[in-house]
Write an enzyme that holds these catalytic residues in place. Structure first.
Site, PDB file in Angstrom:
ATOM      1  N   GLU A  71       0.802  -1.177   0.011  1.00 22.68           N
ATOM      2  CA  GLU A  71      -0.163  -0.062   0.119  1.00 22.68           C
ATOM      3  C   GLU A  71       0.723   1.090  -0.056  1.00 22.68           C
ATOM      4  O   GLU A  71       1.737   1.456   0.871  1.00 22.68           O
ATOM      5  CB  GLU A  71      -0.978   0.095   1.202  1.00 22.68           C
ATOM      6  CG  GLU A  71      -1.818   1.209   1.105  1.00 22.68           C
ATOM      7  CD  GLU A  71      -3.141   1.181   1.876  1.00 22.68           C
ATOM      8  OE1 GLU A  71      -3.876   2.253   2.129  1.00 22.68           O
ATOM      9  OE2 GLU A  71      -3.524  -0.062   2.202  1.00 22.68           O
ATOM     10  N   ASP A 117       9.675   6.784   1.713  1.00 28.44           N
ATOM     11  CA  ASP A 117       9.339   6.942   0.164  1.00 28.44           C
ATOM     12  C   ASP A 117       9.273   5.702  -0.462  1.00 28.44           C
ATOM     13  O   ASP A 117      10.135   4.816  -0.237  1.00 28.44           O
ATOM     14  CB  ASP A 117      10.504   7.921  -0.563  1.00 28.44           C
ATOM     15  CG  ASP A 117       9.994   8.313  -1.863  1.00 28.44           C
ATOM     16  OD1 ASP A 117       9.101   7.394  -2.578  1.00 28.44           O
ATOM     17  OD2 ASP A 117      10.323   9.420  -2.183  1.00 28.44           O
ATOM     18  N   ASP A 123      -1.782  12.218  -2.741  1.00 26.18           N
ATOM     19  CA  ASP A 123      -1.969  13.633  -2.972  1.00 26.18           C
ATOM     20  C   ASP A 123      -2.225  14.167  -4.356  1.00 26.18           C
ATOM     21  O   ASP A 123      -1.570  13.732  -5.314  1.00 26.18           O
ATOM     22  CB  ASP A 123      -0.487  14.007  -2.365  1.00 26.18           C
ATOM     23  CG  ASP A 123      -0.222  15.561  -2.210  1.00 26.18           C
ATOM     24  OD1 ASP A 123      -0.907  16.414  -2.898  1.00 26.18           O
ATOM     25  OD2 ASP A 123       0.390  15.857  -1.263  1.00 26.18           O
ATOM     26  N   ASP A 141     -10.806  10.814  -5.637  1.00 25.41           N
ATOM     27  CA  ASP A 141     -11.888  11.866  -6.012  1.00 25.41           C
ATOM     28  C   ASP A 141     -11.435  12.912  -6.846  1.00 25.41           C
ATOM     29  O   ASP A 141     -12.495  13.821  -6.881  1.00 25.41           O
ATOM     30  CB  ASP A 141     -12.305  12.288  -4.519  1.00 25.41           C
ATOM     31  CG  ASP A 141     -11.587  13.079  -3.885  1.00 25.41           C
ATOM     32  OD1 ASP A 141     -10.363  12.521  -3.541  1.00 25.41           O
ATOM     33  OD2 ASP A 141     -11.661  14.287  -3.562  1.00 25.41           O
ATOM     34  N   THR A 170     -11.480   5.216   3.558  1.00 25.44           N
ATOM     35  CA  THR A 170     -10.741   5.984   4.389  1.00 25.44           C
ATOM     36  C   THR A 170     -11.148   7.276   4.743  1.00 25.44           C
ATOM     37  O   THR A 170     -12.223   7.842   4.250  1.00 25.44           O
ATOM     38  CB  THR A 170      -9.345   6.297   3.615  1.00 25.44           C
ATOM     39  OG1 THR A 170      -9.605   7.091   2.464  1.00 25.44           O
ATOM     40  CG2 THR A 170      -8.898   4.878   2.699  1.00 25.44           C
ATOM     41  N   ARG A 171     -10.383   7.676   5.899  1.00 23.76           N
ATOM     42  CA  ARG A 171     -10.591   9.205   6.103  1.00 23.76           C
ATOM     43  C   ARG A 171     -10.786  10.300   5.067  1.00 23.76           C
ATOM     44  O   ARG A 171     -11.598  11.235   4.942  1.00 23.76           O
ATOM     45  CB  ARG A 171      -9.857   9.798   7.305  1.00 23.76           C
ATOM     46  CG  ARG A 171      -8.115   9.753   6.806  1.00 23.76           C
ATOM     47  CD  ARG A 171      -7.412  10.383   7.961  1.00 23.76           C
ATOM     48  NE  ARG A 171      -7.596   9.634   9.194  1.00 23.76           N
ATOM     49  CZ  ARG A 171      -7.506  10.083  10.305  1.00 23.76           C
ATOM     50  NH1 ARG A 171      -7.324  11.413  10.538  1.00 23.76           N
ATOM     51  NH2 ARG A 171      -7.612   9.329  11.464  1.00 23.76           N
ATOM     52  N   TYR A 172      -9.822  10.113   4.015  1.00 21.28           N
ATOM     53  CA  TYR A 172      -9.836  11.030   2.878  1.00 21.28           C
ATOM     54  C   TYR A 172     -11.130  10.851   2.024  1.00 21.28           C
ATOM     55  O   TYR A 172     -11.666  11.689   1.401  1.00 21.28           O
ATOM     56  CB  TYR A 172      -8.796  10.691   2.259  1.00 21.28           C
ATOM     57  CG  TYR A 172      -7.282  11.171   3.002  1.00 21.28           C
ATOM     58  CD1 TYR A 172      -7.242  12.299   3.367  1.00 21.28           C
ATOM     59  CD2 TYR A 172      -6.398  10.057   3.349  1.00 21.28           C
ATOM     60  CE1 TYR A 172      -5.777  12.533   3.968  1.00 21.28           C
ATOM     61  CE2 TYR A 172      -5.493  10.379   4.209  1.00 21.28           C
ATOM     62  CZ  TYR A 172      -5.163  11.665   4.697  1.00 21.28           C
ATOM     63  OH  TYR A 172      -4.222  11.921   5.335  1.00 21.28           O
ATOM     64  N   GLU A 173     -11.663   9.453   1.829  1.00 22.10           N
ATOM     65  CA  GLU A 173     -12.886   9.145   1.113  1.00 22.10           C
ATOM     66  C   GLU A 173     -14.107  10.092   1.679  1.00 22.10           C
ATOM     67  O   GLU A 173     -14.747  10.693   1.125  1.00 22.10           O
ATOM     68  CB  GLU A 173     -12.973   7.900   1.022  1.00 22.10           C
ATOM     69  CG  GLU A 173     -14.274   7.741   0.164  1.00 22.10           C
ATOM     70  CD  GLU A 173     -14.250   6.277  -0.519  1.00 22.10           C
ATOM     71  OE1 GLU A 173     -13.906   5.976  -1.575  1.00 22.10           O
ATOM     72  OE2 GLU A 173     -15.005   5.371   0.205  1.00 22.10           O
TER      73      GLU A 173
END
Length: 231
Positions: A68, A120, A142, A178, A211-214
């Site tokens: 991931e 990285d 990002d 998104d 996820t929190r970002y979704e």
């Protein structure tokens, strides 16, 4: 040195490594748990000759290994580890606050089939053997929305060529975002690196864990899109 030299002495990194001050509990996770979960031989200091590492040494056997890239707060990674205990998952994330959040979730879930590289993903791919990854995830990376920054996105040859090398023939590469322009670039660049598009659309995978970002994207009215590629 060529643009895609597999043994760079220096490479640019864009993005944050630190955010808000860590809570005391998160500092404890980092000091107490990260050492035993971090794969060895990834950094130039540990492995200056960039000798390939043995993924079986990370998990103690020859189980399938998933990757991931940029696990954020770790929600998806821990859910996959719990759902598929027979595989091993290596997560890469240079943002130390995200690493601390993941470590807390690992403790809470009690999963043991995870490995955490707090850096990285390119450094890890430098030393992974050819064909050693059975599945890879890129979830809400990002977006780098400014046009002059699109070269910083993960879906560029600098990242995709090494990813193609380390993935096994037939291995699945999943991308969730998104940002329409990020998906546009994904659909253009990933096939050029040797991956075949299997599916793209607004429907997530059957085993998808949000996820929190979704969740932030949904609250703000943005539509997630999901793409599946095959190596």
């Amino acid at each position: 040195m060529s643009e895609f030299d597999p043994t760079p002495t220096h490479r640019n990194f864009y993005g944050r490594r630190h955010g808000k001050t860590l809570r005391q509990s998160q500092k404890g996770y980092l000091s107490e748990d990260l050492g035993s979960l971090r794969p060895r031989g990834i950094t130039v200091e540990e492995n200056p000759d960039r000798t390939p590492i043995d993924p079986a040494a990370i998990f103690g056997d020859d189980r399938p290994v998933w990757l991931e890239v940029g696990f954020g707060g770790g929600e998806h990674m821990v859910a996959m580890a719990a759902r598929y205990p027979q595989i091993g998952i290596i997560g890469c994330e240079p943002f130390i606050n995200g690493v601390a959040m993941l470590l807390g979730k690992i403790r809470a879930a009690g999963v043991s089939n995870v490995s955490v590289h707090p850096g990285d993903a390119r450094d890890l791919m430098d030393v992974l053997p050819d064909g050693s990854i059975s599945k890879a995830f890129l979830n809400y990376p990002d977006p780098w929305p400014k046009a002059r920054h699109h070269r910083r996105r993960f879906v560029t040859p600098e990242h995709l060529i090494p990813l193609h090398r380390v993935m096994a023939p037939g291995a699945e590469f999943r991308v969730a975002t998104d940002i329409p322009d990020y998906m546009r670039q994904t659909l253009e660049e990933v096939p050029k690196a040797g991956f075949a598009l299997v599916h793209e659309g607004p429907e997530p995978w059957d085993d998808w864990h949000s996820t929190r970002y979704e969740q932030k994207a949904l609250r703000e009215g943005r539509v997630p899109h999901y793409a599946t590629f095959r190596r």
